[in-house]
Design a protein around this motif. Structure first.
Motif, PDB file in Angstrom:
ATOM      1  N   ARG A 193      87.133  10.322  47.427  1.00 27.84           N
ATOM      2  CA  ARG A 193      88.039   9.292  47.944  1.00 27.84           C
ATOM      3  C   ARG A 193      88.502   9.744  49.319  1.00 27.84           C
ATOM      4  NH1 ARG A 193      89.563   6.362  43.117  1.00 27.84           N
ATOM      5  NH2 ARG A 193      87.582   6.432  42.055  1.00 27.84           N
ATOM      6  N   ASN A 194      88.311   8.906  50.317  1.00 29.60           N
ATOM      7  CA  ASN A 194      88.674   9.253  51.691  1.00 29.60           C
ATOM      8  C   ASN A 194      89.808   8.363  52.161  1.00 29.60           C
ATOM      9  OD1 ASN A 194      86.094  10.234  51.089  1.00 29.60           O
ATOM     10  ND2 ASN A 194      85.548  10.323  53.225  1.00 29.60           N
ATOM     11  N   PHE A 195      90.789   8.978  52.835  1.00 32.84           N
ATOM     12  CA  PHE A 195      91.906   8.254  53.425  1.00 32.84           C
ATOM     13  C   PHE A 195      92.054   8.733  54.857  1.00 32.84           C
ATOM     14  CE2 PHE A 195      92.529   8.619  48.903  1.00 32.84           C
ATOM     15  CZ  PHE A 195      92.840   7.323  48.537  1.00 32.84           C
ATOM     16  N   LYS A 196      92.111   7.782  55.792  1.00 32.48           N
ATOM     17  CA  LYS A 196      92.211   8.149  57.194  1.00 32.48           C
ATOM     18  C   LYS A 196      93.157   7.210  57.905  1.00 32.48           C
ATOM     19  CE  LYS A 196      88.705   5.584  59.677  1.00 32.48           C
ATOM     20  NZ  LYS A 196      89.629   5.249  60.714  1.00 32.48           N
ATOM     21  N   PRO A 197      93.705   7.670  59.035  1.00 32.67           N
ATOM     22  CA  PRO A 197      94.558   6.778  59.814  1.00 32.67           C
ATOM     23  C   PRO A 197      93.722   5.654  60.435  1.00 32.67           C
ATOM     24  CG  PRO A 197      94.401   8.940  60.847  1.00 32.67           C
ATOM     25  CD  PRO A 197      93.638   9.007  59.584  1.00 32.67           C
ATOM     26  N   SER A 198      94.318   4.484  60.550  1.00 34.40           N
ATOM     27  CA  SER A 198      93.583   3.360  61.128  1.00 34.40           C
ATOM     28  C   SER A 198      93.484   3.516  62.642  1.00 34.40           C
ATOM     29  CB  SER A 198      94.266   2.039  60.783  1.00 34.40           C
ATOM     30  OG  SER A 198      95.576   2.020  61.305  1.00 34.40           O
ATOM     31  N   GLY A 199      92.426   2.991  63.192  1.00 34.62           N
ATOM     32  CA  GLY A 199      92.251   2.979  64.636  1.00 34.62           C
ATOM     33  C   GLY A 199      91.646   4.230  65.230  1.00 34.62           C
ATOM     34  N   ILE A 200      91.354   5.229  64.423  1.00 32.84           N
ATOM     35  CA  ILE A 200      90.741   6.460  64.920  1.00 32.84           C
ATOM     36  C   ILE A 200      89.394   6.622  64.220  1.00 32.84           C
ATOM     37  CG2 ILE A 200      90.972   8.955  65.201  1.00 32.84           C
ATOM     38  CD1 ILE A 200      93.996   8.606  64.860  1.00 32.84           C
ATOM     39  N   PRO A 201      88.311   6.750  64.985  1.00 30.02           N
ATOM     40  CA  PRO A 201      87.002   6.933  64.343  1.00 30.02           C
ATOM     41  C   PRO A 201      86.957   8.217  63.516  1.00 30.02           C
ATOM     42  CG  PRO A 201      86.764   6.464  66.691  1.00 30.02           C
ATOM     43  CD  PRO A 201      88.210   6.680  66.438  1.00 30.02           C
ATOM     44  N   ARG A 202      86.240   8.164  62.399  1.00 31.86           N
ATOM     45  CA  ARG A 202      86.140   9.336  61.518  1.00 31.86           C
ATOM     46  C   ARG A 202      85.567  10.547  62.232  1.00 31.86           C
ATOM     47  NH1 ARG A 202      83.313   8.076  56.070  1.00 31.86           N
ATOM     48  NH2 ARG A 202      84.223  10.072  55.534  1.00 31.86           N
ATOM     49  N   SER A 203      84.680  10.316  63.196  1.00 30.68           N
ATOM     50  CA  SER A 203      84.056  11.439  63.900  1.00 30.68           C
ATOM     51  C   SER A 203      85.064  12.243  64.716  1.00 30.68           C
ATOM     52  CB  SER A 203      82.941  10.927  64.816  1.00 30.68           C
ATOM     53  OG  SER A 203      83.468  10.022  65.775  1.00 30.68           O
ATOM     54  N   GLU A 204      86.210  11.659  65.036  1.00 31.59           N
ATOM     55  CA  GLU A 204      87.221  12.341  65.841  1.00 31.59           C
ATOM     56  C   GLU A 204      88.310  13.007  64.988  1.00 31.59           C
ATOM     57  OE1 GLU A 204      88.856   9.673  68.734  1.00 31.59           O
ATOM     58  OE2 GLU A 204      86.875   9.026  69.404  1.00 31.59           O
ATOM     59  N   LEU A 205      88.235  12.861  63.677  1.00 31.91           N
ATOM     60  CA  LEU A 205      89.285  13.374  62.797  1.00 31.91           C
ATOM     61  C   LEU A 205      88.919  14.713  62.174  1.00 31.91           C
ATOM     62  CD1 LEU A 205      90.126  10.099  60.848  1.00 31.91           C
ATOM     63  CD2 LEU A 205      91.497  11.174  62.617  1.00 31.91           C
ATOM     64  N   ASN A 206      89.911  15.562  62.019  1.00 33.50           N
ATOM     65  CA  ASN A 206      89.749  16.767  61.210  1.00 33.50           C
ATOM     66  C   ASN A 206      89.831  16.356  59.751  1.00 33.50           C
ATOM     67  OD1 ASN A 206      89.608  18.552  63.391  1.00 33.50           O
ATOM     68  ND2 ASN A 206      91.837  18.653  63.515  1.00 33.50           N
ATOM     69  N   LYS A 207      89.085  17.047  58.905  1.00 38.88           N
ATOM     70  CA  LYS A 207      89.050  16.710  57.485  1.00 38.88           C
ATOM     71  C   LYS A 207      89.856  17.731  56.693  1.00 38.88           C
ATOM     72  CE  LYS A 207      84.510  14.563  57.824  1.00 38.88           C
ATOM     73  NZ  LYS A 207      84.919  13.892  58.999  1.00 38.88           N
ATOM     74  N   ILE A 208      90.655  17.231  55.775  1.00 37.26           N
ATOM     75  CA  ILE A 208      91.407  18.074  54.855  1.00 37.26           C
ATOM     76  C   ILE A 208      90.936  17.734  53.444  1.00 37.26           C
ATOM     77  CG2 ILE A 208      93.678  18.586  53.905  1.00 37.26           C
ATOM     78  CD1 ILE A 208      94.831  18.105  56.644  1.00 37.26           C
ATOM     79  N   ILE A 209      90.492  18.754  52.729  1.00 36.17           N
ATOM     80  CA  ILE A 209      89.947  18.571  51.388  1.00 36.17           C
ATOM     81  C   ILE A 209      91.038  18.835  50.357  1.00 36.17           C
ATOM     82  CG2 ILE A 209      88.176  19.295  49.738  1.00 36.17           C
ATOM     83  CD1 ILE A 209      87.020  18.073  52.296  1.00 36.17           C
ATOM     84  N   LEU A 210      91.321  17.835  49.526  1.00 36.26           N
ATOM     85  CA  LEU A 210      92.241  17.977  48.401  1.00 36.26           C
ATOM     86  C   LEU A 210      91.382  18.103  47.146  1.00 36.26           C
ATOM     87  CD1 LEU A 210      95.296  17.863  47.610  1.00 36.26           C
ATOM     88  CD2 LEU A 210      94.949  15.445  47.162  1.00 36.26           C
ATOM     89  N   ASP A 211      91.411  19.280  46.531  1.00 36.34           N
ATOM     90  CA  ASP A 211      90.586  19.507  45.348  1.00 36.34           C
ATOM     91  C   ASP A 211      91.092  18.667  44.184  1.00 36.34           C
ATOM     92  OD1 ASP A 211      88.899  21.396  46.572  1.00 36.34           O
ATOM     93  OD2 ASP A 211      90.381  22.969  46.248  1.00 36.34           O
ATOM     94  N   LEU A 212      90.196  18.380  43.252  1.00 34.10           N
ATOM     95  CA  LEU A 212      90.531  17.510  42.129  1.00 34.10           C
ATOM     96  C   LEU A 212      91.644  18.104  41.265  1.00 34.10           C
ATOM     97  CD1 LEU A 212      89.885  14.851  40.768  1.00 34.10           C
ATOM     98  CD2 LEU A 212      88.131  16.016  39.450  1.00 34.10           C
ATOM     99  N   ASP A 213      91.669  19.420  41.105  1.00 32.05           N
ATOM    100  CA  ASP A 213      92.734  20.015  40.295  1.00 32.05           C
ATOM    101  C   ASP A 213      94.093  19.896  40.979  1.00 32.05           C
ATOM    102  OD1 ASP A 213      92.011  21.880  42.222  1.00 32.05           O
ATOM    103  OD2 ASP A 213      91.974  23.579  40.855  1.00 32.05           O
ATOM    104  N   GLU A 214      94.133  19.953  42.311  1.00 26.23           N
ATOM    105  CA  GLU A 214      95.389  19.732  43.041  1.00 26.23           C
ATOM    106  C   GLU A 214      95.847  18.287  42.871  1.00 26.23           C
ATOM    107  OE1 GLU A 214      94.933  22.759  46.814  1.00 26.23           O
ATOM    108  OE2 GLU A 214      93.776  20.898  46.824  1.00 26.23           O
ATOM    109  N   PHE A 215      94.912  17.359  42.994  1.00 29.52           N
ATOM    110  CA  PHE A 215      95.230  15.947  42.828  1.00 29.52           C
ATOM    111  C   PHE A 215      95.727  15.651  41.409  1.00 29.52           C
ATOM    112  CE2 PHE A 215      93.781  11.617  41.678  1.00 29.52           C
ATOM    113  CZ  PHE A 215      94.606  10.900  42.525  1.00 29.52           C
ATOM    114  N   GLU A 216      95.083  16.260  40.421  1.00 31.14           N
ATOM    115  CA  GLU A 216      95.472  16.026  39.027  1.00 31.14           C
ATOM    116  C   GLU A 216      96.865  16.587  38.749  1.00 31.14           C
ATOM    117  OE1 GLU A 216      94.483  14.487  35.148  1.00 31.14           O
ATOM    118  OE2 GLU A 216      93.784  14.136  37.167  1.00 31.14           O
ATOM    119  N   ALA A 217      97.185  17.754  39.300  1.00 30.70           N
ATOM    120  CA  ALA A 217      98.528  18.321  39.133  1.00 30.70           C
ATOM    121  C   ALA A 217      99.575  17.413  39.773  1.00 30.70           C
ATOM    122  CB  ALA A 217      98.591  19.721  39.734  1.00 30.70           C
ATOM    123  N   LEU A 218      99.269  16.877  40.952  1.00 30.01           N
ATOM    124  CA  LEU A 218     100.188  15.943  41.617  1.00 30.01           C
ATOM    125  C   LEU A 218     100.373  14.679  40.793  1.00 30.01           C
ATOM    126  CD1 LEU A 218      98.866  16.349  45.254  1.00 30.01           C
ATOM    127  CD2 LEU A 218     101.175  16.888  44.490  1.00 30.01           C
TER     128      LEU A 218
END
Length: 93
Positions: free
Chosen positions: A17-42
């Motif tokens: 699942r990817n979430f990014k700010p609008s108006g900025i191309p994906r190629s210009e964004l840094n990626k932050i990976i949220l692991d599934l176990d972190e997401f499940e704990a949240l």
């Protein structure tokens, strides 16, 4: 040598699942990976309202591990929002 990672009981999330700010191309964004176990704990603690002990039982890990997962997951989400990064939740592969 570090200990082997304990298996966690997480929901199945088909694909990433990817979430990014609008108006900025994906190629210009840094990626932050949220692991599934972190997401499940949240999800268990913040969305479902379980305490850390109950979430640990549901995930099959200790309360301390849940606390560490919550801290790292929350930090990644805030970093993605504040620094306009792409947040990627890694699914089951």
């Amino acid at each position: 040598m570090p200990r082997r990672r304990k298996n966690r009981n997480c929901r199945i999330l088909d694909g990433d699942r990817n979430f990014k700010p609008s108006g900025i191309p994906r190629s210009e964004l840094n990626k932050i990976i949220l692991d599934l176990d972190e997401f499940e704990a949240l999800r268990l603690c913040d969305y479902d309202g379980l305490n850390q002990i109950e979430a640990g039982e549901a995930l099959g890990v200790s309360r301390g591990t849940v606390q560490r997962l919550l801290l790292s997951g929350r930090k990644k989400i805030v970093e993605a929002i504040l620094d306009s990064n792409e947040l990627i939740i890694k699914g089951n592969h």
